[in-house]
Every structure is written in structure tokens, then in C-alpha cells.
Design a protein around this motif. Structure first.
Motif, PDB file in Angstrom:
ATOM      1  N   THR A 156      -9.876  16.013  -7.501  1.00 19.41           N
ATOM      2  CA  THR A 156     -10.663  16.818  -8.420  1.00 19.41           C
ATOM      3  C   THR A 156     -11.033  18.157  -7.800  1.00 19.41           C
ATOM      4  O   THR A 156     -11.012  19.187  -8.468  1.00 19.41           O
ATOM      5  CB  THR A 156     -11.908  16.039  -8.879  1.00 19.41           C
ATOM      6  N   THR A 159     -13.246   9.813 -11.080  1.00 22.53           N
ATOM      7  CA  THR A 159     -12.451  10.280 -12.211  1.00 22.53           C
ATOM      8  C   THR A 159     -11.792   9.094 -12.895  1.00 22.53           C
ATOM      9  O   THR A 159     -10.874   8.507 -12.350  1.00 22.53           O
ATOM     10  CB  THR A 159     -11.325  11.225 -11.725  1.00 22.53           C
ATOM     11  N   ASP A 217      -5.213  15.869 -14.047  1.00 23.78           N
ATOM     12  CA  ASP A 217      -5.912  15.174 -12.969  1.00 23.78           C
ATOM     13  C   ASP A 217      -6.022  13.706 -13.370  1.00 23.78           C
ATOM     14  O   ASP A 217      -6.706  13.375 -14.323  1.00 23.78           O
ATOM     15  CB  ASP A 217      -7.311  15.797 -12.799  1.00 23.78           C
TER      16      ASP A 217
HETATM   17 MG    MG Z   1     -11.839  12.809  -8.932  1.00 23.46          MG
END
Ligand code: MG
Ligand code: GDP
Length: 666
Positions: free
Chosen positions: A16, A36, A55
Motif C-alpha cells: 500500500t 488491505t 493493490d
Molecule cells: Mg496494504
């Protein structure tokens, strides 16, 4: 040419941070695995070359163990990504390269970003990226995502040079031959050509998911079965182990060639700190001390100072100004009432707690970024294990201190489906940030000597009830063995000012947005409902209003808990929409500003009934948005309603016990 690049790497490898660097966005960065869970897309433009980057959640391998691994794997096998940016934690090279090897087998254009190069340097470890790149067959770029080192080179590679499929490295032992033979047998299928080595690897491993989804022609099927059988006849282990061993042998060799470590390894700061912080005897006292410090400063002197400052701004500045403006404009009485008592009373009542929310999130953000939060999960694990629970449930539960919605989603990191469901049921017991204004209001009004103590006790009670409920569920609905705990401890890191400020800002923004939307609308509705009778006349006494009639109808349910007052009952109901609404509803219903609301509460509640009320607010069903998330993650209304009912009944019972026993004792 497909211009979407997938960022893939182990949890906590800095994905991230890198994503934010590359795209200039502000996604949440946290120093622990599992932050995440959703995938995020961003856009990079470098000298007129544009690509999209995605991501993905952190994963350790492309084997389908956790839901995230399945999601990530399905994504890279789809047609969407045109290339892979594999981020590797250079301080954990061997383990990270295991994923890299599997990614290489996918055959997509790929580059390895060797992150944490700053930490490596500090530890005296040198990595020859040229040699590593030569062995792996992919370009390796040393970077520090945090310090922004070498970003230009990475950007250029990602935007302009990720074109050619990677060449497959020469595996050691006989495994390479088996893989290429299997890959050739798959040549007539519809599978993506470049990724055939990956499919071959998985088929030889006996990966049931790939077996099920890939339709093989009979000849290929037979070939795969024969090759797999031949492979396993080599040793006593199963194919999965044989292949993993071969990959690790290859990795070890690659690392041996490229990495030089100092003669005497420097004891890292983390190792030295953990000797004290994670000590068998000191761990719990240190944890307790830190918590106490955090709550004491949030609700004690520091928090109160800022809260008072902020409140005098609202009460002394904004509200009178609006009143004057309305009077000057010649607004009629009911408009002034609606705006001042309804909107400003309700919204202002909640917004007054902004300083304390922001301070608490400052601490939570520090705990998370330094890497301490992950250690709490670890410390708790040793305790939870004794009663048959996995400490891994504790990671999502800790996230629940912020907000239940992402915490419920974080349960996806759990491999075991039963454990995942159980964890989802427990996260709402953790005291989320939205409950804080309610605590702060009551603790300030009814426990002026020790507000922090009351609030700490509620947080602790939430954890205890969560553990107890977990134990109960484990004995009944979710019987079975918990999976082992594999959370790795991240190194301690100094939080960045930018990251901390950003977390606080995000939280403040969320809080204010909610106040400006949900709480705003609710305050108006509540004001209207308490000013009109069921026959739509203006109500002289709010007890005769629509809300009053309704409130008195449901109040008996709460009478045995000590707060059978109709206004309190109504505010519990509005709390289902958003927990902050408990405070705004009370402000509107009692029709006073925040300052005098406190003293009014003193006449309605005793300390005991107030505590029972807070316990109910702590434990009863989560808010609508968390409820919707639970429904989605559990896959059905039945589950979600079940969870909500379970929680509300438990809340009632605990609150009842506290009030009844308390009355006996006092
Ligand atoms: Mg992350
Ligand atoms: P993710 O889980 O892979 O998304 O990892 P994050 O981006 O959330 O980062 C995990 C932690 O590593 C955070 O505390 C970052 O500040 C830190 N971090 C990321 N990249 C670097 C780096 O290059 N050097 C150092 N020292 N820390 C980093």
C-alpha cells in the motif's frame, strides 16, 4: 496491449505504501498483516505512458488457503492484468521469493520491487540485485517505498518496459522436467499459453481447485496423472512437499549467490525491544499500562481540554450566531426550533465529541503503525489458546476498535471457515469509535471523578464478552479445532507523521460526514416526530407526541435494566442506524444543549442505570452498515439477523445482571 498492472506481495511487504507512492493516493497503511482486504485501483502516468495499478490483498502463496489467496489468484489468472509488480520484503527474502516463484510461473510480464532496502542496509545485509535478477529471470529493482528510493526507475519499468512475458527459470532436480512435460501436455487447452507452467505446477501439486476448474482433454488428463505419479514415486513425501522443497532449494541457491550477510548479525532493534515487551511476565502489565495511558489521556486532562475548547466554540459561537441570523431574517418560531433544537442540537451534540475521537484514533494509529497491535494479538493468543480459541480471531477483533465494518471484512484472512464466521460474530462486541460519544457523554455527566476508568471498563468488558461468546460458540455452533496461529510479528517501526495525520484526518472526515448526513436527517426526523401527536396536531408535551407514544410502548422492555424512560428507549432504537445517533437523539429529545444535557441526564439516570445503559449500547446489535456487511460476508439474511438477535439478547442479559445485582449490592 493490456495496461493494468497488479501489485502483489506478502502481507505487510509495503504494497500500500508503494501504491500510494506510485499513484499519489492515500490508502490506509498499517504495520500488520491483513490491512488491505479490498482491492484498490489507481492510475499512473509517467512521461505520457499511462497504466492502471491494482493493490491486492497480501498473500503468501497462490495456493487456495485463504479467501484472499483465492481472490488474488483468480484475479491474476483472469484476462485483466497485463503485468505483475511483485513487491518483495528484502528483510524476509526467502519466504517472499516463494510467492515470486509462483508468480513467475504465471508467465506474465513482471518486475520485482525489492522493498525495505533501507532496513537491509541498516542490518548490514547486501543484496546483489543483478545476480538475483539473473537467477530469477526477472528484473529486480531495489527500492524503499517508505523513503521513495529508486521510484523513478520502478515507474519507468512499470509504465514502459513491462511488455515481454517472463522467461521460466531452470528449476533444480527433476521437477523442472516434470513441469515442462505437463505444461506441454496442456498446450491444446484454452488456458492462457504463458501461464501453462503455473497450471502444470498446480496440477502436479494436486490442487483440487485447479483440477475442478480446468477442463483437460483425456490425453492430457492421463499425462498429468502419470507425471504426478512418477514425481511422487521419487520420495516418501507427497507432491506438494516435493514441489515446495524444489522451489525452496532453488530460492536458497539464488539467495546464497546474491546476498551477503554480516559475519556477526546485528541484533535488530525489534529483537532487542521484544525481549522486554514480549517477555513472559512483563507483556501483560505493559499492555495494561499502555491502554490505561491511552484512555487516561483521551478522556482525562488532554481530551477534556480540547473537548471543552471545541464545545465552547459550538455553544458560544456557532449556535448563537445562527440564532441571531435566523431572528434577523424574521424566521418563524418553528423554523428556529427545527434548526436550533433539531439540527444544531442533534448534529452539534455529536460533533462536540470530535476532539476525543481524533485523539483516540491518534493513539490507535500509533499502536498500529509501530507494530504493537499485532503483538497484542500475539499476547492474547497465548491466553485464548487455553480456552480453545485461536488468537488469529483477535486481529479482526482489534480492528473492531476502529469500526466494525472493515473489521468484519478482515475476517477474510482466516483459513478456517468456521473460525471466520465465529470471528465475524465477535467483532461487533469490540467497542467501535462510534460508541465513544455515548460513553463520553455519560461518563462525563454521571462519573465526573473517573470518566476514563468507566470507559476503560467498557472496552475491557467488550473484550471479555467477546472472549466468553467465542468460548460459548466454540462449544456449540462452531465446534471443531481452531487452526494454528501464523500471524507473523512485524518489526517495530517509527510511525510516519504523514501516515498518522492521514489516519486522523480520515477518521475525522468519516465522523463529520456521518454527522452531516445520517445524523442530520435523523435529527430532523426525531424533532418532527416529537413535535406532532399521532393525529398530526402539534404536541404540547413531547410525551404525547408520536415518538413519545411509541417510546412508552417499547420502554417496558428496558425497565428491568434500569432505563425504562421513553427517551432513552427511543435513542437505543435510533442507535441501530448509527451509534452516534444515541447522543444526537438524546440532545434533541431532552431539548437542551450539550452542556446542560449532562445535568439533565443526572436527574434521569443513576450511576448504576447509566452504566447498565452503556453496557447495553456496547453489546447490542451493530449499526446498519455493519449489519449489511455481516449479511454480505456471512452470505445471507438468516445469519445476519441471527447475529443481531444473539447480540441484542446477550446485551439485554448482561445489562440486566449488572443492574439487578448492582441494585442489590448498593
Ligand atoms: Mg496494504
Ligand atoms: P502492505 O500490508 O503490504 O500494504 O504494507 P503497508 O504498505 O501497509 O506497509 C507496512 C509497513 O511497512 C508500514 O509501517 C510502512 O510504513 C512500512 N514500510 C513500507 N515500505 C517500507 C520501506 O521501504 N522501508 C521501511 N523502513 N518501512 C517501510
Amino acid at each position: 496491449m493490456n495496461r493494468t498492472i497488479a501489485i502483489i506481495g506478502n502481507p505487510n511487504s509495503g504494497k500500500t505504501t508503494l501504491f500510494n507512492r506510485l499513484t499519489g493516493s492515500n490508502q490506509h497503511v498499517g504495520n500488520w498483516p491483513g490491512v488491505t482486504v479490498d482491492r484498490k485501483t489507481g492510475h499512473i502516468c509517467y512521461h505520457n505512458h499511462a497504466v492502471d495499478v491494482v493493490d491486492l490483498p497480501g498473500i503468501y502463496s497462490l495456493s487456495p488457503f485463504t479467501q484472499e489467496e483465492i481472490i488474488a489468484r483468480e484475479y491474476v489468472l483472469s484476462d485483466e492484468p497485463g503485468g505483475i509488480l511483485n513487491i518483495v520484503d528484502a528483510t524476509n527474502l526467502e519466504r517472499n521469493l516463494y510467492l515470486t516463484m509462483q508468480l513467475i510461473a504465471l508467465g506474465l510480464p513482471m518486475v520485482v520491487a525489492l522493498n525495505f532496502i533501507d532496513d537491509c542496509r541498516a542490518q548490514g545485509v547486501e543484496i546483489d540485485c543483478g545476480k538475483l535478477s539473473e537467477t530469477l529471470g526477472v528484473e529486480v529493482i531495489p527500492i524503499s517505498a517508505r523513503k521513495g528510493e529508486n521510484m523513478d526507475r520502478l515507474l519507468e519499468t512499470v509504465t514502459c518496459r513491462l511488455q515481454k512475458p517472463v522467461r521460466q527459470p531452470a528449476y533444480l532436480h527433476g521437477v523442472g522436467a516434470a513441469i515442462s512435460r505437463t505444461a506441454r501436455a496442456l498446450a491444446d487447452t484454452t488456458l492462457r499459453r504463458e501461464s501453462l507452467p503455473f497450471y502444470a505446477l498446480k496440477l502436479l501439486e494436486g490442487d483440487s481447485h485447479v483440477r475442478r476448474t480446468v477442463k483437460l482433454p483425456p490425453a492430457a488428463e492421463q499425462m498429468v496423472t502419470e507425471t504426478a505419479a512418477a514425481l511422487s514415486s521419487h520420495g516418501s513425501e507427497d507432491n506438494e512437499m516435493i514441489l515446495a522443497d524444489a522451489l525452496y532449494d532453488f530460492i536458497e541457491e539464488a539467495v546464497r549467490r546474491a546476498v551477503s550477510r554480516p559475519e556477526k548479525p546485528v541484533l535488530t532493534v525489534t529483537q532487542r525491544l521484544d525481549r522486554i515487551i514480549m517477555d513472559k511476565w512483563l507483556a501483560l502489565p505493559i499492555f495494561a499500562l499502555l491502554m490505561a495511558l491511552m484512555f487516561w489521556s483521551t478522556f482525562g486532562p488532554v481530551g477534556t481540554f480540547f473537548a471543552d475548547l471545541f464545545e465552547s466554540l459550538i455553544q458560544g459561537g456557532i449556535i448563537p450566531a445562527v440564532q441571531r441570523a435566523l431572528a434577523a431574517a424574521g424566521a418563524s418560531g418553528w423554523v428556529v426550533g427545527l434548526v436550533c433544537d433539531g439540527v444544531l442540537g442533534g448534529v452539534g451534540g455529536v460533533v462536540g465529541f470530535l476532539p476525543q475521537i481524533v485523539i483516540l484514533f491518534f493513539y490507535l494509529s500509533l499502536l498500529e503503525d509501530t507494530g504493537y497491535l499485532a503483538r497484542i494479538a500475539f499476547i492474547m493468543d497465548t491466553l485464548l489458546r487455553r480456552i480453545g480459541l485461536s488468537g488469529k480471531s483477535f486481529v479482526p477483533m482489534l480492528m473492531g476498535f476502529g469500526c466494525t465494518t472493515p473489521a468484519v471484512m478482515a475476517a477474510r484472512t482466516m483459513e478456517n471457515e468456521k473460525d471466520r464466521r465465529m470471528t465475524i460474530m465477535l467483532t461487533p462486541f469490540m467497542s467501535c469509535g462510534a460508541k465513544l460519544p455515548v460513553y463520553a457523554l455519560f461518563a462525563g455527566a454521571l462519573f465526573p471523578q473517573s470518566p476514563a476508568l468507566i470507559i476503560v471498563s467498557l472496552y475491557a468488558l467488550g473484550i471479555l464478552v467477546g472472549i466468553f461468546a467465542g468460548w460459548l460458540l466454540k462449544k456449540t455452533v462452531f465446534r471443531g479445532v481452531s487452526s494454528g496461529f501464523v500471524l507473523e510479528l512485524p518489526p517495530y517501526r517509527l510511525p510516519t507523521l504523514r501516515g498518522t495525520l492521514q489516519n486522523m484526518w480520515e477518521k475525522a472526515k468519516d465522523f463529520l460526514t456521518k454527522a452531516g448526513t445520517v445524523i442530520f436527517v435523523m435529527s430532523i426526523v426525531i424533532w418532527l416526530l416529537q413535535n406532532f401527536t399521532p393525529s398530526l396536531q402539534t404536541a404540547a408535551d413531547s410525551a404525547d407526541s408520536i415518538l413519545g407514544v411509541f417510546g412508552r410502548f417499547i420502554a417496558p422492555v428496558f425497565a428491568p435494566l434500569g432505563f425504562g424512560e421513553w427517551r432513552a428507549s427511543v435513542s437505543i432504537l435510533t442507535g441501530v442506524i448509527a451509534k452516534e445517533a444515541v447522543v444526537s437523539t438524546m440532545s434533541v429529545l431532552y431539548g437542551v444543549d450539550l452542556g446542560s444535557l449532562g445535568s439533565l441526564l443526572q436527574s434521569v439516570f443513576t450511576p448504576l442505570s447509566a452504566y447498565a445503559f452503556l453496557v447495553f449500547i456496547l453489546l447490542y446489535m451493530p449499526c446498519m452498515s455493519a449489519f449489511a456487511t455481516i449479511r454480505r460476508e456471512m452470505g445471507g439474511w438468516k445469519w445476519a439477523v441471527g447475529v443481531a438477535a444473539f447480540q441484542t439478547v446477550l446485551a439485554w442479559a448482561v445489562s440486566f445482571l449488572i443492574y439487578q445485582f448492582g441494585s442489590l449490592l448498593l
